[in-house]
Scaffold this motif. Structure first.
Motif, PDB file in Angstrom:
ATOM      1  N   LEU A 109       0.816  -1.209   0.000  1.00  0.00           N
ATOM      2  CA  LEU A 109       0.000   0.000   0.000  1.00  0.00           C
ATOM      3  C   LEU A 109       0.848   1.256   0.000  1.00  0.00           C
ATOM      4  O   LEU A 109       1.874   1.322   0.683  1.00  0.00           O
ATOM      5  CB  LEU A 109      -0.903   0.012   1.236  1.00  0.00           C
ATOM      6  CG  LEU A 109      -1.759  -1.236   1.418  1.00  0.00           C
ATOM      7  CD1 LEU A 109      -2.524  -1.147   2.729  1.00  0.00           C
ATOM      8  CD2 LEU A 109      -2.704  -1.407   0.251  1.00  0.00           C
ATOM      9  N   ASP A 110       0.383   2.222  -0.755  1.00  0.00           N
ATOM     10  CA  ASP A 110       1.041   3.513  -0.780  1.00  0.00           C
ATOM     11  C   ASP A 110       0.264   4.447   0.132  1.00  0.00           C
ATOM     12  O   ASP A 110      -0.599   5.197  -0.308  1.00  0.00           O
ATOM     13  CB  ASP A 110       1.078   4.037  -2.215  1.00  0.00           C
ATOM     14  CG  ASP A 110       1.839   5.343  -2.315  1.00  0.00           C
ATOM     15  OD1 ASP A 110       2.596   5.653  -1.374  1.00  0.00           O
ATOM     16  OD2 ASP A 110       1.657   6.050  -3.304  1.00  0.00           O
ATOM     17  N   VAL A 111       0.528   4.347   1.409  1.00  0.00           N
ATOM     18  CA  VAL A 111      -0.215   5.150   2.383  1.00  0.00           C
ATOM     19  C   VAL A 111       0.761   5.866   3.307  1.00  0.00           C
ATOM     20  O   VAL A 111       1.911   5.448   3.469  1.00  0.00           O
ATOM     21  CB  VAL A 111      -1.174   4.288   3.236  1.00  0.00           C
ATOM     22  CG1 VAL A 111      -2.224   3.644   2.365  1.00  0.00           C
ATOM     23  CG2 VAL A 111      -0.404   3.224   4.015  1.00  0.00           C
ATOM     24  N   THR A 112       0.271   6.945   3.894  1.00  0.00           N
ATOM     25  CA  THR A 112       1.091   7.664   4.857  1.00  0.00           C
ATOM     26  C   THR A 112       0.567   7.506   6.270  1.00  0.00           C
ATOM     27  O   THR A 112       1.235   7.851   7.232  1.00  0.00           O
ATOM     28  CB  THR A 112       1.135   9.161   4.523  1.00  0.00           C
ATOM     29  OG1 THR A 112      -0.209   9.632   4.393  1.00  0.00           O
ATOM     30  CG2 THR A 112       1.884   9.407   3.224  1.00  0.00           C
ATOM     31  N   LYS A 113      -0.653   6.992   6.402  1.00  0.00           N
ATOM     32  CA  LYS A 113      -1.274   6.885   7.721  1.00  0.00           C
ATOM     33  C   LYS A 113      -2.011   5.564   7.818  1.00  0.00           C
ATOM     34  O   LYS A 113      -2.434   4.987   6.814  1.00  0.00           O
ATOM     35  CB  LYS A 113      -2.292   8.015   7.927  1.00  0.00           C
ATOM     36  CG  LYS A 113      -1.684   9.399   7.965  1.00  0.00           C
ATOM     37  CD  LYS A 113      -1.071   9.653   9.323  1.00  0.00           C
ATOM     38  CE  LYS A 113      -0.322  10.975   9.340  1.00  0.00           C
ATOM     39  NZ  LYS A 113       0.495  11.072  10.555  1.00  0.00           N
ATOM     40  N   VAL A 114      -2.217   5.146   9.057  1.00  0.00           N
ATOM     41  CA  VAL A 114      -3.030   3.960   9.320  1.00  0.00           C
ATOM     42  C   VAL A 114      -4.059   4.334  10.362  1.00  0.00           C
ATOM     43  O   VAL A 114      -3.747   4.981  11.357  1.00  0.00           O
ATOM     44  CB  VAL A 114      -2.161   2.790   9.833  1.00  0.00           C
ATOM     45  CG1 VAL A 114      -3.040   1.600  10.172  1.00  0.00           C
ATOM     46  CG2 VAL A 114      -1.111   2.415   8.809  1.00  0.00           C
TER      47      VAL A 114
ATOM     48  N   MET B 166      -7.667  11.022  13.418  1.00  0.00           N
ATOM     49  CA  MET B 166      -6.876  12.124  12.864  1.00  0.00           C
ATOM     50  C   MET B 166      -7.731  13.176  12.159  1.00  0.00           C
ATOM     51  O   MET B 166      -8.864  12.908  11.765  1.00  0.00           O
ATOM     52  CB  MET B 166      -5.854  11.562  11.876  1.00  0.00           C
ATOM     53  CG  MET B 166      -6.450  10.844  10.707  1.00  0.00           C
ATOM     54  SD  MET B 166      -5.194   9.936   9.754  1.00  0.00           S
ATOM     55  CE  MET B 166      -5.014   8.446  10.739  1.00  0.00           C
ATOM     56  N   GLN B 175      -3.251   9.588   2.158  1.00  0.00           N
ATOM     57  CA  GLN B 175      -3.808   8.259   1.917  1.00  0.00           C
ATOM     58  C   GLN B 175      -3.719   7.480   3.227  1.00  0.00           C
ATOM     59  O   GLN B 175      -2.636   7.352   3.793  1.00  0.00           O
ATOM     60  CB  GLN B 175      -3.021   7.537   0.816  1.00  0.00           C
ATOM     61  CG  GLN B 175      -2.969   8.289  -0.510  1.00  0.00           C
ATOM     62  CD  GLN B 175      -4.325   8.436  -1.159  1.00  0.00           C
ATOM     63  OE1 GLN B 175      -5.156   7.537  -1.072  1.00  0.00           O
ATOM     64  NE2 GLN B 175      -4.569   9.577  -1.795  1.00  0.00           N
ATOM     65  N   VAL B 176      -4.845   6.990   3.677  1.00  0.00           N
ATOM     66  CA  VAL B 176      -4.886   6.345   4.985  1.00  0.00           C
ATOM     67  C   VAL B 176      -5.358   4.901   4.849  1.00  0.00           C
ATOM     68  O   VAL B 176      -6.439   4.637   4.315  1.00  0.00           O
ATOM     69  CB  VAL B 176      -5.832   7.096   5.948  1.00  0.00           C
ATOM     70  CG1 VAL B 176      -5.732   6.511   7.353  1.00  0.00           C
ATOM     71  CG2 VAL B 176      -5.523   8.581   5.969  1.00  0.00           C
ATOM     72  N   ALA B 177      -4.553   3.977   5.340  1.00  0.00           N
ATOM     73  CA  ALA B 177      -4.938   2.567   5.339  1.00  0.00           C
ATOM     74  C   ALA B 177      -5.893   2.298   6.499  1.00  0.00           C
ATOM     75  O   ALA B 177      -5.755   2.866   7.578  1.00  0.00           O
ATOM     76  CB  ALA B 177      -3.700   1.688   5.471  1.00  0.00           C
TER      77      ALA B 177
END
Lengths: 137, 283
Positions: A109-114, B166, B175-177
């Motif tokens: 995944l190309d994500v910056t946050k979870v 957040m 982009q948030v997983a």
């Protein structure tokens, strides 16, 4: 009452990688589940309509997806309500169902946050950074 | 991008800003977090809400009015299942200030709001022994307060992330997983977060015994087991946080009648329900 379908674009929301990050693909474990369809996908715009039953009869919704380089870059849903009640509700209250959630490994995944379990997110995020650092080589 | 990280209110905080926070701004952030914790923590005997335990009155900071109004609305929309008095039910199940994790007996409904608690503006009065818990929306409100502070301090572009809850401000979306409720290290989807708040609630990790976790129905005292994880996107984090818990206890349409938000609900059998704009977010 207007009969023109309301249209809303969700560009970006649907900018979800279908294959994962290409650069990491060689070292990425396989997805944990899913349809078994892995692409590659031909670039283009795909439209599909679906119908569903309401107390007022059958209603139809059109969904158009744009695929570029195996990534969904645009998705547009066009409800086509045939009765006024449906038109009212399809906007704010329309929802979708996913029969079974599917997990994907984070290194895809190309994500910056979870976002998830609040007490473990920090560890989770560190895991993401670690995995990605290892995957980059 | 620069990241400021610290631990507070039991979670890890990360603030992303284009330029590093000045020492002054960083100290102001920590101060507002500490002030909030000192007012609302259920786990501190010296907190302001702990002073209500035997009954009595306290005065909250100005933002306590908005918190109380949100709780009152969600209490009504969930038929009493979501309540600031749920602390009593959680204590009964063992999730107490001492983290004993030993149930005191059978699950117990929280006291009714009416007759036991008056929350008028910033004035809070308990007419009986109560254990308040504003954890279902308080963390979100604190995220908003930090975000507001950053705007005022000259950082209009930022992400304030308190352990996965957040708020995003600025031009470039994040982009948030979405963390998989059962499989650590994986995600069930990705959402784009731009100019809104994203908050999650899940029953999977804060478990201390078989079937016992922190999402409790205040009207029955039992833990909620049909929904296992929720995410809400809304204009502000307090609302998103409160709605994320409310989605364990009420139908989305009931909440959508009075709030504007997008959501994902994951159920214990593995199926998910989501609002239409999030079509495509789940894998």
């Amino acid at each position: 009452m207007s009969t023109s379908p309301r249209r809303w674009a969700v560009t970006g929301l649907a900018a979800v990688s279908l294959l994962g990050t290409a650069g990491c693909a060689a070292s990425s474990p396989a997805p944990a589940g899913g349809s078994g369809i892995t692409g590659p996908y031909a670039d283009g715009t795909y439209t599909q309509s679906g119908s569903y039953q309401t107390p007022g009869g059958e209603e139809t919704i059109n969904v158009t997806l744009t695929v570029e380089s195996d990534v969904v870059t645009d998705a547009v849903a066009e409800p086509m309500p045939s009765n006024p009640t449906t038109e009212l509700y399809q906007g704010k209250f329309s929802s979708g169902i996913k029969e079974q959630i599917v997990g994907r490994n984070l290194d895809e995944l190309d994500v910056t946050k979870v976002s998830g379990s609040s007490l473990t997110s920090s560890g989770f995020r560190s895991a993401v950074d670690q995995i990605k650092a290892e995957a980059v080589q | 991008m620069d990241a400021t990280e610290f631990e507070a209110i039991g979670t890890h905080w990360r603030i992303d800003t284009p330029l590093p926070l000045t020492p002054h701004a960083g100290a102001a952030v920590l101060a507002i977090v500490e002030e909030y914790d000192a007012v609302y923590s259920r786990f501190r005997a010296d907190s302001r809400i702990a002073q209500l335990a035997p009954g009595g009155s306290i005065t909250l900071p100005a933002h306590g009015d908005a918190l109380g109004r949100l709780y009152r609305t969600l209490y009504r929309l969930t038929d009493g299942a979501m309540s600031p008095l749920a602390g009593t039910s959680l204590e009964q199940l063992g999730y107490d200030a001492g983290y004993s994790f030993v149930p005191r007996g059978a699950p117990a409904a929280a006291p009714d709001w009416d007759g036991n608690l008056d929350w008028n503006g910033v004035r809070l009065t308990a007419h009986a022994s109560v254990t308040l818990d504003v954890g279902a929306a308080g963390k979100g409100q604190l995220v908003d307060l930090v975000s507001d502070l950053l705007c005022a301090a000259g950082y209009p572009d930022h992400v304030v992330d308190a352990g996965g809850d957040m708020v995003h401000r600025g031009a470039t979306p994040a982009q948030v997983a979405l963390e998989h409720p059962y499989a650590a290290g994986s995600a069930i989807g990705v959402v784009e977060l731009g100019g809104r708040a994203l908050c999650a609630s899940s029953s999977n990790r804060r478990r201390w015994a078989d079937g016992l976790h922190h999402v409790v129905n205040a009207a029955t005292g039992h833990c909620v087991d049909t929904v296992v994880a929720t995410w809400v996107l809304a204009a502000d984090a307090m609302t998103a946080d409160g709605l994320a818990t409310a989605l364990f206890l009420a139908e989305p349409d009931t909440l959508l009648a009075e709030f504007s938000f997008d959501y994902i609900q994951v159920f214990s059998d593995g199926h998910a329900r989501f609002s239409s704009p999030l079509d495509g977010a789940l894998f």
